[in-house]
Write an enzyme that holds these catalytic residues in place. Sequence first.
Site, PDB file in Angstrom:
ATOM      1  N   HIS A 124       0.859  -1.191   0.000  1.00  0.00           N
ATOM      2  CA  HIS A 124       0.000   0.000   0.000  1.00  0.00           C
ATOM      3  C   HIS A 124       0.888   1.230   0.000  1.00  0.00           C
ATOM      4  CE1 HIS A 124       1.076  -0.902   4.151  1.00  0.00           C
ATOM      5  NE2 HIS A 124       1.207   0.415   4.245  1.00  0.00           N
ATOM      6  N   HIS A 139       5.693   5.628  -1.541  1.00  0.00           N
ATOM      7  CA  HIS A 139       6.444   4.390  -1.775  1.00  0.00           C
ATOM      8  C   HIS A 139       5.628   3.174  -1.339  1.00  0.00           C
ATOM      9  CE1 HIS A 139       7.113   5.333   2.457  1.00  0.00           C
ATOM     10  NE2 HIS A 139       7.218   4.029   2.638  1.00  0.00           N
TER      11      HIS A 139
END
Length: 189
Positions: free
Chosen positions: A41, A128
């Site tokens: 995620h 990220h």
Amino acid sequence: MRLFAAVTPPLGAREELRRQVSAAASGGPERLRWTDPDDWHVTLAFYGEVPEERVAELCTRLGRAAHRHPPLELRVRGAGRFGDRVLWAGVTGDRPAPERLRRLADAAKAAGRRAGAPADDGHRYHPHLTLARARGDVHLAPLVERLADFGGATWAATELQLIRSTLPRSGVPGERPRHELLESWPLTG
Ligand code: 2AM
């Protein structure tokens, strides 16, 4: 409960990245804890422990934020690290997606602040996907180099998610936090 807001790549994008990660990871250092692709995620805001009575207000405000922000066309590009602790794949997109992603993260943080669940805001926002965490004494720079050409197809982040993270209690080495989707709101701005 321990909560964070995120956008999540769809299965196809995770599968594409998983193939590249497994290729690059083989022969890598052993003292790395690889994350589960099912849990990948892009964190927007990390709220930490949120008192039960604040969750409804947080949900209301996140719902409003989702209503004001459009879906985002994102893709994975390159890799990086936070010190020698965290190895990650970068997340970007064509303009204006990166700016919009940042604004969505700001809105998720503001939702927390207003709901009495302020987000951890100590770092510059760097979108990220965490690929692995190191337990110490691992040099991540060579891995980052090996993953530098990481790239993937564009995927659409269509919803804002509130995810609960339950830390392992068993003491079993290598056991990971459990993630559970609490609620999600379509991005409709
Ligand atoms: P990450 O986004 O770099 O992977 C749940 O712990 C998620 O919230 C993780 O994805 C984690 O890091 C992110 N996160 C952000 N700040 C955090 C913090 N101070 N402590 C724990 N997790 C944090």
